[in-house]
Design an enzyme around this catalytic site. Structure first.
Site, mmCIF file in Angstrom:
data_model
loop_
_atom_site.group_PDB
_atom_site.id
_atom_site.type_symbol
_atom_site.label_atom_id
_atom_site.label_comp_id
_atom_site.label_asym_id
_atom_site.label_seq_id
_atom_site.Cartn_x
_atom_site.Cartn_y
_atom_site.Cartn_z
ATOM 1 C CE1 TYR A 58 17.344 -85.242 -60.936
ATOM 2 C CE2 TYR A 58 16.784 -87.281 -59.802
ATOM 3 C CZ TYR A 58 17.735 -86.427 -60.337
ATOM 4 O OH TYR A 58 19.058 -86.762 -60.275
ATOM 5 C CD GLU A 140 12.655 -66.187 -69.093
ATOM 6 O OE1 GLU A 140 13.064 -65.046 -69.305
ATOM 7 O OE2 GLU A 140 11.898 -66.783 -69.866
ATOM 8 C CE LYS A 142 10.693 -76.470 -67.268
ATOM 9 N NZ LYS A 142 9.377 -76.862 -66.805
ATOM 10 C CG ASP A 144 5.762 -76.901 -61.688
ATOM 11 O OD1 ASP A 144 5.397 -77.308 -62.807
ATOM 12 O OD2 ASP A 144 5.986 -77.655 -60.719
ATOM 13 C CE1 TYR A 253 7.341 -69.698 -72.061
ATOM 14 C CE2 TYR A 253 6.180 -69.640 -69.968
ATOM 15 C CZ TYR A 253 6.433 -70.237 -71.184
ATOM 16 O OH TYR A 253 5.779 -71.379 -71.517
ATOM 17 C CE LYS A 351 12.061 -80.083 -64.361
ATOM 18 N NZ LYS A 351 11.462 -81.074 -65.103
ATOM 19 C CB CYS A 445 3.579 -95.322 -21.778
ATOM 20 S SG CYS A 445 5.289 -94.842 -22.028
ATOM 21 C CB CYS A 448 6.548 -96.937 -18.272
ATOM 22 S SG CYS A 448 5.279 -95.663 -18.423
ATOM 23 C CB CYS A 463 3.472 -91.541 -20.788
ATOM 24 S SG CYS A 463 4.133 -92.394 -19.344
ATOM 25 C CB CYS A 468 7.715 -92.793 -18.011
ATOM 26 S SG CYS A 468 7.987 -93.250 -19.726
#
Ligand code: IVH
Length: 709
Positions: A58, A140, A142, A144, A253, A351, A445, A448, A463, A468
């Site tokens: 794109y 149909e 496309k 890839d 195709y 697309k 952590c 804490c 932890c 905490c």
């Protein structure tokens, strides 16, 4: 390497800027054109030579279109070496070059209904039809993968070639012969055809692709970013046996060229594109199936509708597709439209929005979960993915970072497919400049400072400090959530807000809220405070299976909470439970047993339950908690069943009850455990999934009712 790393980084950065920049005018246009050419040439090298693009199709298309538009407005600035002045090219020196019988062109692109309507208008202009006429289109997928041209003479496959530069392709007949979906013989003579050239796409099924990647990973090879790379790469493998092992397939195709014994054209024997494709299907080629992948649409609106439907289900499809192709169906009209040097005027690609994009990893933050698990989250330079802006993705755990060797400052490839949460596919590590930093997973952590621990066999660092604060906050958020106590209207943002006000320090505080004070908060009022109160009062009456689940005990999920609730009179019974009590229950393992026992042996947790009870929260087994009787001698005992689509004779709930009474277990989705799928009208993806599994018995509502009656 054709480009140095620094150059590549600069080109990538400039590409992203160019995508955002408005088209320049006057002298500035020349600079922009020069930059566009530089960046496009670079991206073509990444795509065609390395097979490893760093921008989405794109983005590439947009750079290309921008260049075309600028060149059109400033014709004097057109450079002969501009990428718009040649058809792109996949030629390498590895395979012999051969000339196509007729040029293999590309497709013009469209992205929305407006683009398609413009195309429709252009076509009508070309074929002299009024604007309100309707043109039939065949639509149909496309596919890839890599394009391929197949030549048959006297019914035999005599040559296969890649697209190459459109005029010349790379010969790959032996590799094509190793692809089972390409017939070596096909009876074209039946149609009076002596020589024919077909166009198609070589692709790899998603599940095959995943297997290939797993093997590569195990062998220490680089991960292929997508199925397209897997297909185009495998097409060029020098050993046809290996091509066969890679499981390539080819969809056909297009009929490109066809003549009879006299050398006369046979293409025009087919009235429509659809008819030509149908013939290829009859001859044994793999074609887009009519009514599923291929549809003849009566006008451009219907064609657009079909494209939109496919975009929505693209992720359930077993092949990678990056859009749809809309083709004028009538061959006579196609001939009137003709071609540009780049594409047919009678076809256009629609697309889909890109699923993958590259962006920069700026920073890593660490989130503490309700049981203290530390999850690293990557902060990204915002990027558009499938129509949504993504600025952070989970890095899951330390191993994920290490295996993928993800570093701060890296350019990363992110993917978002359908309803899947966005994730990092890989880093583009060949453009690192050395400034990237290895990610140091914290030892303590972040909330804490307690030292983190990692239990053997678990991926997360945790932890373990019960006080905490970050953890307590997450526990409260979970406690009120739909899955747990399901307090209507009490979401994460309220918990965070009340927590910041100092009103929530522990779960029990949720049941001590001062509704008068809440009513006075900005954005609240007496009504919403009263609604909240009502929802909390209602939740107090919940069955204890919800309460058990809401306590955030490690490994104690919804299912086991339900099983435990079925066995006890009240929650604190669990303080007396030994391992055996747990493991005597089917589906309860020693791990969860240990966690639940530890929880109920801690004084402060027992105190919490007592506190909740004193605040009015139900801690006693309710009717809804009682064990469901398992029917072992019903007609469906031992079977797992699922309903999909809309049922006509009974409601979904009634059907589920009937199934349970007959001894069946009702599933919530299609999995390999599923035995029976009952399909009503308009069944969708569940049916497809079950069909794909091949092990599920698929029956109608009528048949189901007969069985249970
Ligand atoms: S028709 C002369 N139909 O898309 C007509 N192309 O950018 C040319 N592709 O290289 C193409 N699926 O390899 C057509 N159903 C389909 C397709 C398809 C994939 C590829 C094709 C071409 C590229 C165009």
């Amino acid at each position: 390497m054709k480009y140095k790393k620094e150059e590549q980084r600069a080109l990538l950065k400039r590409s992203k800027e160019l995508l955002e920049e408005p088209n320049a005018t006057g002298n500035k246009a020349k600079d922009q054109i020069d930059d566009l050419i530089k960046t496009i040439v670079y991206h073509e090298w990444r795509y065609y030579v390395l097979n490893e693009p760093v921008v989405s199709d794109y983005e590439y298309d947009h750079l290309y279109k921008k260049l075309e538009a600028l060149e059109q407005v400033n014709p004097l600035m057109l450079r002969p070496d501009s990428p718009t002045q040649r058809v792109s090219n996949d030629l390498t020196e590895d395979f012999p070059s051969v000339a196509h019988l007729i040029p293999m062109l590309s497709l013009d692109n469209s992205y929305n209904i407006e683009d398609l309507q413009d195309f429709d208008k252009r076509v009508k202009g070309l074929v002299d039809l009024p604007e309100d006429a309707e043109i039939e289109y065949c639509v149909e997928p496309k596919f890839d993968g890599g394009s391929i041209a197949l030549v048959y003479e006297n019914n035999a496959l005599i040559r296969a070639a890649t697209r190459g530069n459109g005029t010349m392709g790379e010969e790959m007949t032996n590799n094509a012969r190793a692809m089972r979906s390409i017939p070596i013989q096909a009876d074209f003579k039946k149609y009076g055809i002596q020589k024919v050239e077909l166009r198609g796409e070589v692709i790899i099924r998603m599940d095959t692709f995943e297997k290939v990647n797993k093997k590569r990973e195990a062998a220490g090879q680089s991960i292929l970013a997508n199925a397209r790379n897997a297909a185009t790469g495998a097409m060029r493998v020098k050993d046809p046996k290996e091509v066969e092992r890679r499981g390539l397939e080819a969809f056909v195709y297009q009929l490109g060229f066809a003549i009879d014994d006299e050398g006369d054209d046979k293409l025009s024997d087919f009235k429509t594109h659809d008819e030509g494709i149908k013939m290829l299907g009859d001859l044994g080629f793999k074609i887009p199936k009519s009514g599923y992948e291929r549809k003849v649409c009566k006008n451009i609106q219907e064609a657009h509708q079909f494209c939109v439907e496919w975009e929505a289900r693209r992720d359930q499809y077993n092949y990678e597709i990056d859009g749809m192709v809309v083709k004028v169906n009538e061959v006579a009209l196609q001939n009137k439209c003709g071609y540009t040097s780049h594409h047919p005027r009678w076809a256009i690609a629609y697309k889909f929005k890109a699923k993958q994009a590259t962006t920069k990893l700026l920073n890593v933050e660490y989130q503490i979960g309700k049981i203290g698990s530390v999850t690293p989250v990557a902060k990204l330079e915002p990027v558009q993915l499938a129509g949504v802006t993504i600025s952070s993705v989970s890095l899951h755990n330390e191993d994920f970072i290490k295996t993928k060797d993800i570093r701060l400052g890296d350019t990363v490839l992110v993917e978002r497919s359908g309803d899947v949460i966005p994730y990092i596919v890989k880093t583009i590590d060949d453009i690192r400049d050395g400034s990237e930093k290895v990610i140091d997973f914290p030892k303590n952590c972040p909330s804490c400072s307690t030292q983190l621990v990692r239990t053997e066999g678990e991926a997360a660092w945790r932890c373990t400090n019960p006080t905490c604060e970050a953890q307590i906050l997450q526990k409260m958020i979970f406690h009120v959530s739909k899955d747990a106590m399901d307090i209507d209207g009490f979401g994460k943002s309220y918990v965070e807000r009340f927590y910041e006000m100092g009103w929530l320090k522990s779960i029990a505080d949720i049941y001590r809220l001062d509704y008068d004070k809440i009513a006075q908060l900005e954005g609240f009022g007496t009504k919403s405070a009263a609604n909240l109160k009502k929802a909390i009062e209602k939740a107090k009456q919940n069955p204890i299976r919800r309460l058990l689940h809401s306590l955030s005990i490690h490994h104690l999920g919804k299912k086991v909470s339900r099983l435990l609730a079925g066995e006890i009179k009240e929650v604190l019974d669990l303080t007396k439970w030994e391992e055996e009590n747990f493991t005597n229950i089917k589906d309860v393992g020693p791990k969860v047993a240990e966690n639940v026992m530890t929880f109920f042996r801690e004084e402060q947790n027992v105190a919490l339950i007592k506190e909740l009870e004193s605040l009015g929260v139900n801690v006693k087994q309710t009717k809804a908690d009682e064990k469901e009787e398992v029917i072992t001698d019903g007609v469906l005992s031992g079977k797992t069943i699922l309903f999909t689509g809309s049922l006509q004779e009974v409601t979904r709930k009634e059907a589920q009850e009937l199934a349970k009474k007959a001894g069946a277990k009702v599933a919530s989705g299609v999995s390999s455990n599923l035995n029976i799928l009952v399909v009503g009208e308009k069944a969708g993806s569940k049916l497809k999934k079950a069909q794909a599994l091949g092990t599920v018995e698929i029956i109608t509502e009528e048949a189901f009712l007969k069985i249970v009656s």
